[in-house]
Design an enzyme around this catalytic site. Structure first.
Site, PDB file in Angstrom:
ATOM      1  N   ASP A  36     -16.539 -22.135  -5.483  1.00 56.43           N
ATOM      2  CA  ASP A  36     -15.977 -23.197  -6.331  1.00 56.43           C
ATOM      3  C   ASP A  36     -17.081 -24.079  -6.903  1.00 56.43           C
ATOM      4  O   ASP A  36     -17.012 -24.526  -8.038  1.00 56.43           O
ATOM      5  CB  ASP A  36     -15.002 -24.068  -5.526  1.00 56.43           C
ATOM      6  N   GLU A 121      -3.151   8.167  -2.677  1.00 59.04           N
ATOM      7  CA  GLU A 121      -3.159   6.705  -2.842  1.00 59.04           C
ATOM      8  C   GLU A 121      -1.741   6.194  -2.662  1.00 59.04           C
ATOM      9  O   GLU A 121      -0.788   6.928  -2.869  1.00 59.04           O
ATOM     10  CB  GLU A 121      -3.516   6.329  -4.290  1.00 59.04           C
ATOM     11  N   LYS A 123       1.582   4.314  -3.905  1.00 62.07           N
ATOM     12  CA  LYS A 123       2.187   4.128  -5.216  1.00 62.07           C
ATOM     13  C   LYS A 123       2.620   2.675  -5.312  1.00 62.07           C
ATOM     14  O   LYS A 123       3.602   2.257  -4.688  1.00 62.07           O
ATOM     15  CB  LYS A 123       3.390   5.059  -5.401  1.00 62.07           C
ATOM     16  N   TYR A 233      -5.998   3.505 -11.007  1.00 64.42           N
ATOM     17  CA  TYR A 233      -5.768   4.838 -10.420  1.00 64.42           C
ATOM     18  C   TYR A 233      -6.134   5.979 -11.357  1.00 64.42           C
ATOM     19  O   TYR A 233      -5.880   7.129 -11.057  1.00 64.42           O
ATOM     20  CB  TYR A 233      -4.335   4.989  -9.913  1.00 64.42           C
ATOM     21  N   LYS A 321       8.066   9.709  -2.537  1.00 66.69           N
ATOM     22  CA  LYS A 321       8.708   8.395  -2.430  1.00 66.69           C
ATOM     23  C   LYS A 321       9.132   8.085  -0.992  1.00 66.69           C
ATOM     24  O   LYS A 321       9.535   8.968  -0.240  1.00 66.69           O
ATOM     25  CB  LYS A 321       9.966   8.340  -3.331  1.00 66.69           C
ATOM     26  N   CYS A 415      38.876 -23.314   9.884  1.00 67.48           N
ATOM     27  CA  CYS A 415      38.021 -22.372  10.598  1.00 67.48           C
ATOM     28  C   CYS A 415      38.757 -21.049  10.783  1.00 67.48           C
ATOM     29  O   CYS A 415      39.895 -21.032  11.267  1.00 67.48           O
ATOM     30  CB  CYS A 415      37.638 -22.961  11.950  1.00 67.48           C
ATOM     31  N   CYS A 418      39.486 -20.778  14.801  1.00 70.93           N
ATOM     32  CA  CYS A 418      40.345 -21.689  15.565  1.00 70.93           C
ATOM     33  C   CYS A 418      41.274 -22.534  14.698  1.00 70.93           C
ATOM     34  O   CYS A 418      42.134 -23.233  15.223  1.00 70.93           O
ATOM     35  CB  CYS A 418      39.498 -22.609  16.431  1.00 70.93           C
TER      36      CYS A 418
HETATM   37  S1  IVH Z   1      -0.748   8.063 -11.586  1.00 72.20           S
HETATM   38  C1  IVH Z   1      -0.716  11.080 -14.589  1.00 72.20           C
HETATM   39  N1  IVH Z   1      -1.106   6.643  -9.438  1.00 72.20           N
HETATM   40  O1  IVH Z   1       3.880   5.063 -11.126  1.00 72.20           O
HETATM   41  C2  IVH Z   1      -0.563  10.069 -13.579  1.00 72.20           C
HETATM   42  N2  IVH Z   1       0.673   6.066 -10.894  1.00 72.20           N
HETATM   43  O2  IVH Z   1       5.814   7.242 -12.283  1.00 72.20           O
HETATM   44  C3  IVH Z   1       0.096   8.833 -14.017  1.00 72.20           C
HETATM   45  N3  IVH Z   1       1.948   4.112 -10.167  1.00 72.20           N
HETATM   46  O3  IVH Z   1       3.544   4.738 -14.599  1.00 72.20           O
HETATM   47  C4  IVH Z   1       0.207   7.790 -13.025  1.00 72.20           C
HETATM   48  N4  IVH Z   1       0.775   3.688  -8.360  1.00 72.20           N
HETATM   49  O4  IVH Z   1       3.001   2.737 -13.120  1.00 72.20           O
HETATM   50  C5  IVH Z   1      -0.366   6.826 -10.546  1.00 72.20           C
HETATM   51  N5  IVH Z   1      -1.568   5.438  -7.525  1.00 72.20           N
HETATM   52  C6  IVH Z   1      -0.835   5.631  -8.619  1.00 72.20           C
HETATM   53  C7  IVH Z   1       0.251   4.782  -8.940  1.00 72.20           C
HETATM   54  C8  IVH Z   1       0.981   5.051 -10.095  1.00 72.20           C
HETATM   55  C9  IVH Z   1       1.774   3.305  -9.119  1.00 72.20           C
HETATM   56  C10 IVH Z   1       3.012   3.974 -11.179  1.00 72.20           C
HETATM   57  C11 IVH Z   1       2.508   3.924 -12.596  1.00 72.20           C
HETATM   58  C12 IVH Z   1       3.125   5.058 -13.320  1.00 72.20           C
HETATM   59  C13 IVH Z   1       4.276   5.413 -12.433  1.00 72.20           C
HETATM   60  C14 IVH Z   1       4.513   6.907 -12.492  1.00 72.20           C
END
Ligand code: IVH
Length: 789
Positions: A36, A121, A123, A233, A321, A415, A418
């Site tokens: 800061d 990674e 999602k 990503y 998912k 209530c 009761c």
């Molecule tokens: S890859 C060709 N990696 O998920 C690959 N997408 O349904 C395109 N998302 O529109 C996306 N985490 O908004 C990728 N580690 C990740 C992600 C990711 C979130 C979202 C992204 C994309 C959607 C795909």
């Protein structure tokens, strides 16, 4: 003296480096305060030399002018979306298609075949953005839009703290488009919603909506005020090729200052992908951000190109998912549950729906204010969320789906258990000497222990571990005891016979004898436990302990006037009122009488605690009578003039004398006279005074010094964290030495113990000149006093 342009450049490089260490490497190397300081120095220099301000300066993240509309951006390389895998089999199918696409030998029953390397990674649950860097400078930010055309949100992305405004290091392509997710971490989301509630604004249903709403703002200053983060990503168009693998490429980007996932891992074959999925899934709740699955991508980019894509989804990546934490279902009805203190709370009855793998048919609605905030009607479609072990919650109404016959949610007048009256609680507020009532958010059944619902809860509380501690009396047994009519009040527990208990469901000889023995063993509780066990609304363990310590006997607690209770620390008007009306209630009195008659004997009865001796001053007593226009200065003047209440009453009724009194204006004199002209006011003041005297709290009481205890009469405050013990332990040790441990610092505080992280309480102590000890000094002090005792 250094040249300002050089200093500015040096500061920017240093701040960029710290940002990189903080956001990308997660290894901050300097404290926030130092950051800061550097930041402020840069701001000051730029203010002096506006000609040296550049768009890449770390100070330029506050957001510029608002736009009238977003421009359009064409994605040269389309922004794709991902196919989904929900079941394990979907993943194995994906992996098989990848291997077929790459002409890799298939495995057989015994395994074999070649395994594909995947980058894995989380999602992230936010929204996809593209960031364009030219010559290392961030020149454009865009949303995904339909994948081909998005919106130009350049001004907004510049306000996201962890998006570098310029790339670091060297070797980056002249043109580099990075892609990733902008999201809002959970903590930031909670804080934002709390701020929104405070400001009377609308709250967001989840971090994803909050992120989207924050990024798609025409006024970038709003975006700047929102806790957004970015995680890269992938890439879009580039003027030069990057590393040959997905993981290598992301690491390369990280080297240039672009944040990537800390959970990035390489997996060999579908089995390792599954292990990754399991690991992240188990840690899902602990992650700082919401995720809805994990993403696997074929690691070799040459393989990615060979596999290609169809329509809008690549053949080389898939989203695996997690079970959804949010689902839409129908609100079938709202029922009302009655809790221990009679609070009548709405509960949503839902069309059963599977959320995050568990069937949900009920959700709490907290109180009627929450029902109003959600705008909920019976018949509505609602979004339900269940995360981890958290109880399912109704997040939002899907207004577009509201049926014509939707019904309003109404709090019952009686209530449901009761039939007693249900009333909205009132909040007592005091300002300018007047008490005013406002509506609380809780409705209550006034049936008290004659209400079966309250009775069950009251008994469950009464027998609980921190109350009377009766082992073996679980909720189900309490329900049976109440339903069979064996127990109509906590006192009835003490007349249960062996024959009655053994006849209950689930009991045999041994268990029945054990339960009776446990009941018997609970007959001599401390006064504090007993008070806590009674379940007086708003009286938790701490308040119960305080009451027991201050007043020393059940009789005193029972008859204490609210105006006397408020002299005790941490007891406000609200709680004082609850305590008083609890003991005024005839049914409660009968139950307490029966408990004592049936052999419950309270320990530690009798003594008044020296700590509270003479705690009331006459001036403060006058002040608290709440005589309109007589504030604290007026009260002090009167206290100096009069020796006690009789003199004060006499003075107030003697117009001549009163008029000669300096320091009290006309209005106050008039008001004082009117107040005591009222016999009821005189009587009340006298009753309060008499009780203060009776309880040893009166200003003329003898100020006893607690025998033996070295810290008697002292008030201590613990703040910040302690390393060698918990705060509760510190508190217990202080109390054992006779000190009172308070929650806030005042001029009466004797000492503040400040551990790391101490904030406003420490500042306050310093302002007031109160002694402050650090942990080490505190431990030494405790040890010395304990050894002496
Ligand atoms: S890859 C060709 N990696 O998920 C690959 N997408 O349904 C395109 N998302 O529109 C996306 N985490 O908004 C990728 N580690 C990740 C992600 C990711 C979130 C979202 C992204 C994309 C959607 C795909």
């Amino acid at each position: 003296m250094t040249n300002p342009a050089e200093r500015i450049a040096a500061l920017r490089t240093e701040l960029d480096e710290h940002n990189y260490r903080y956001y990308v490497l997660d290894e901050p190397s300097i404290p926030d305060a130092e950051y800061d300081r550097l930041f402020r120095e840069l701001q000051a220099l730029e203010a002096e030399h506006p000609e040296l301000v550049t768009p890449e300066s770390p100070t330029q993240r506050v957001g510029g002018e608002a736009l009238a509309a977003f421009g359009q951006v064409r994605h040269e390389v389309p922004m794709l979306s991902l196919g989904n895998a929900f079941e394990e089999q979907d993943l194995f199918d994906f992996d098989r298609r990848v291997r077929e696409g790459l002409d890799l030998p298939a495995g057989d029953l015994f395994g074999g075949g070649s395994e594909v390397e995947y980058s894995c990674e989380p999602k992230l649950d936010g929204l996809a953005v593209s960031l364009l860097y030219q010559d290392g400078q961030l020149v454009r930010g865009a949303t995904r839009g339909d994948g081909t055309t998005g919106e130009d949100i350049s001004a907004n992305v510049r306000t996201v703290r962890n998006i570098p405004l310029r790339l670091k290091g060297e070797g980056w392509p002249q043109m580099l488009e990075v892609r990733g997710e902008v999201y809002m971490p959970k903590a930031g989301f909670e804080a934002l919603n709390a701020r929104q509630v405070e400001a009377g604004g609308k709250t967001f249903a989840n971090p994803r909506n909050a992120a989207a709403g924050s990024l798609r703002q025409l006024d970038p200053k709003i975006t700047a005020s929102r806790p957004l983060e970015f995680c890269c990503y992938g890439i879009g168009q580039v003027s030069e090729e990057l590393a040959e693998t997905q993981v290598g490429m992301l690491e390369q980007l990280r080297g240039w200052g672009i944040p990537i996932s800390r959970e990035l891992k390489l997996a060999r074959g579908a089995e390792q992908c599954l292990a990754y999925y399991g690991d992240i899934g188990a840690r899902r709740e602990q992650l700082a951000y919401d995720i809805d699955g994990v993403v696997y991508k074929v690691n070799r980019r040459a393989d990615q190109r060979q596999l290609g894509f169809r329509a809008r989804t690549p053949h080389w990546a898939v989203a695996h998912k997690f079970p959804a934490q949010e689902e839409v279902t129908e609100l079938l009805d709202v029922e009302f549950q009655v809790g221990r203190t009679g609070a009548v709370t709405p509960v949503a009855r839902l069309r059963p729906v599977k959320v995050a793998g568990v069937m949900v048919a009920n959700a709490t609605l907290h109180n009627m204010d929450e029902v109003a905030r959600l705008g909920l009607m019976i018949g509505d479609s609602v979004i339900i969320r269940r995360a981890g072990d958290v109880i399912p919650q109704v997040m939002q109404v899907v207004l577009e789906r509201r049926p014509a016959q939707a019904r309003a949610v109404q709090i019952p007048q009686q209530c449901p258990v009761c039939g007693s009256a249900v009333e909205r609680t009132q909040l007592v507020r005091r300002s300018k000497g007047r008490e005013s009532l406002s509506e609380g958010s809780i409705y209550r059944c006034f049936g008290r222990l004659s209400c079966q619902a309250q009775l069950k809860q009251a008994i469950i509380h009464f027998v609980s571990r921190r109350a009377m501690d009766i082992d073996g009396l679980g909720d189900r047994i309490v329900e049976q005891l109440v339903d069979t009519g064996l127990v109509a009040s906590p006192a009835d527990l003490y007349t249960l016979t062996y024959e009655q208990v053994v006849a209950l469901e689930g009991f045999a000889e041994v268990s029945a004898r054990k339960l009776l023995a446990a009941i018997d063993a609970s007959r001599s509780p401390s006064l504090a436990r007993f008070i806590y066990a009674l379940g007086i609304p708003d009286v938790g363990e701490e308040t119960a302990k305080l009451l027991a310590r201050a007043l020393g006997s059940l009789t005193r607690i029972e008859k204490a006037l609210p105006e006397v209770l408020v002299w005790l620390p941490d007891i406000g008007a609200e709680v004082a009122h609850e305590i008083h009306s609890f003991f005024e209630d005839a049914h409660n009195q009968a139950v307490i009488g029966a408990l004592l008659a049936r052999g419950v004997q309270l320990q530690e009865q009798g003594d008044l605690h020296a700590e509270f001796a003479a705690c009331a001053s006459f001036a403060e007593f006058i002040n608290r009578l709440q005589i309109p226009f007589v504030a604290s200065t007026g009260a002090r003047t009167l206290a100096e003039r009069c020796a006690g209440l009789p003199e004060l009453i006499a003075l107030s009724q003697d117009w001549l004398d009163l008029n000669q009194l300096k320091g009290l204006n006309e209005k106050a004199r008039q008001s004082l006279r009117d107040f005591f002209a009222e016999p009821a006011n005189q009587a009340r003041a006298q009753a309060i005074e008499a009780q203060l005297r009776d309880f040893g709290m009166h200003w003329q009481s003898e100020r006893k010094v607690a025998e033996g205890l070295p810290l008697a009469g002292q008030t201590w405050v613990l703040t910040g964290s302690l390393e060698s013990m918990s705060r509760d332990q510190g508190k217990a040790r202080l109390e054992a030495l006779g000190a009172k441990v308070a929650g806030s610092v005042s001029a009466k505080t004797h000492c503040v113990v400040a551990g790391p992280g101490a904030g406003s309480k420490l500042t306050r102590a310093q302002e007031l000149g109160v002694a402050v000890l650090d942990e080490e000094a505190f431990i030494v002090r405790l040890a010395t006093l304990e050894a002496a005792g």
